[in-house]
Design an enzyme around this catalytic site. Structure first.
Site, short mmCIF file in Angstrom:
data_model
loop_
_atom_site.label_atom_id
_atom_site.label_comp_id
_atom_site.label_asym_id
_atom_site.label_seq_id
_atom_site.Cartn_x
_atom_site.Cartn_y
_atom_site.Cartn_z
CE LYS A 109 24.83 21.88 -64.47
NZ LYS A 109 24.04 22.87 -65.43
CE LYS A 190 18.19 25.13 -54.52
NZ LYS A 190 18.38 26.43 -55.32
CE LYS A 193 14.26 21.22 -63.81
NZ LYS A 193 13.54 21.94 -65.12
#
Length: 323
Positions: A109, A190, A193
């Protein structure tokens, strides 16, 4: 056995959240189950305050809509229970900078964001506090959460060794069914969101028309052989896995009943629409009665708070803080 799980109010709940986590929460709920809407974790994102408030209320309503029973399980909002933030600070003073910078999700991230908040580095410690506050014995984890659970275990053991027995050392449990729902357009990753793709992510409150459109446009392959094989046919296998999760039939058994992809997709879309319809209806009823939603949240907050306060008070005392 005491179980804790948390989910972040960072946007719409998609099919992967529902089949991979929430159905297991509902199936396994008991008076020893704690389910948290972890709104404090959302502050690591660049999220508008009004959007966060809206997402939090909608997520709480969703947890009840999918079948969590407030008379059985403890469903609460993380920020309503102050010891989460308080214990996080105690554990930050136990954790090392090195072990936090080695967290895989932090590195990924931070690389994507470039400039990041300090909270992105330290939120795994808050996650550890979430777990340890309730003397949790078991935590449902996917592959991407194993490292976070391991940090919680390490911090608990380090704290216990230095200050005396305070925290239960939690174990991980892996949901056996429906744990892997992939993006409908990229079945190598996967459904997510954070890495949202408009046609690859199917949200549980999508309209019937959108559900049908997304399923029919889902990536498969060109050979026409209806078979469950993640190596050769990841797109088709993803659809069969979803079908299996909502019908309790084996994917290979479902595949044996079809000779054409189009028929499979059509039946899957119909089954999904009917599965999600009562959830949408319960959600809309709850969102239309905010006073009742507040009452249900208060039930969980009031059950979670004394458990968390007892653990925090013990940890604070062990570290030398004066009550």
């Amino acid at each position: 056995m005491r179980v804790l799980s948390g989910i972040q109010p960072s946007g719409a709940i998609h099919l992967g959240n529902y089949l991979g986590a929430l159905t297991n929460w509902v199936r396994n709920q008991s008076e020893s189950s704690f389910y948290a809407v972890v709104d404090l974790h959302s502050l690591t994102l660049d999220i508008d305050p009004e959007e966060l408030r809206k997402n939090t209320r909608e997520l709480v309503a969703t947890l009840f809509a999918v079948g969590l029973d407030p008379a059985v399980a403890t469903v609460f909002v993380q920020s309503h229970v102050a010891p989460h933030a308080q214990l996080s600070w105690l554990l930050e003073c136990t954790a090392s900078y090195g072990e936090l910078t080695r967290m895989t999700q932090f590195k990924e991230k931070a690389e994507r964001q470039g400039s990041y908040r300090v909270g992105l580095l330290t939120y795994p410690v808050l996650m550890a506090a979430d777990i340890l506050l309730y003397q949790t014995t078991h935590v449902p984890v996917g592959d991407d959460q194993r490292q976070h659970l391991e940090l919680a275990r390490n911090l608990a053991e380090r704290f216990n060794n230095r200050f005396g027995q305070t925290f239960t050392i939690p174990e991980g449990i892996v949901p056996a069914v429906g744990a892997r729902v992939m993006d409908l357009q990229d079945p190598t990753r996967k459904m997510s969101k954070s890495l949202h793709s408009p046609t690859g992510t199917l949200n549980i409150y999508d309209s019937p028309e959108d559900i049908e459109r997304k399923i029919k446009r889902a990536v498969t392959d060109n050979d026409g052989d209806v078979a469950f094989d993640w190596t050769r046919k990841p797109g088709l296998s993803n659809l069969l896995e979803i079908f299996s999760s909502i019908t309790d039939r084996e994917p290979a058994q479902i595949a044996a009943g079809y000779t054409r992809y189009g028929d499979l997709k059509s039946d899957l879309a119909t089954a999904l629409i009917e599965t999600l319809r009562p959830i949408r209806e319960r959600f809309e009823t709850l969102m239309a009665d905010q006073a009742e939603l507040d009452r249900l949240v208060s039930l969980g907050d009031n059950r979670a708070r004394p458990v968390a306060e007892a653990t925090y008070s013990l940890a604070a005392s062990r570290m030398g803080l004066v009550s």
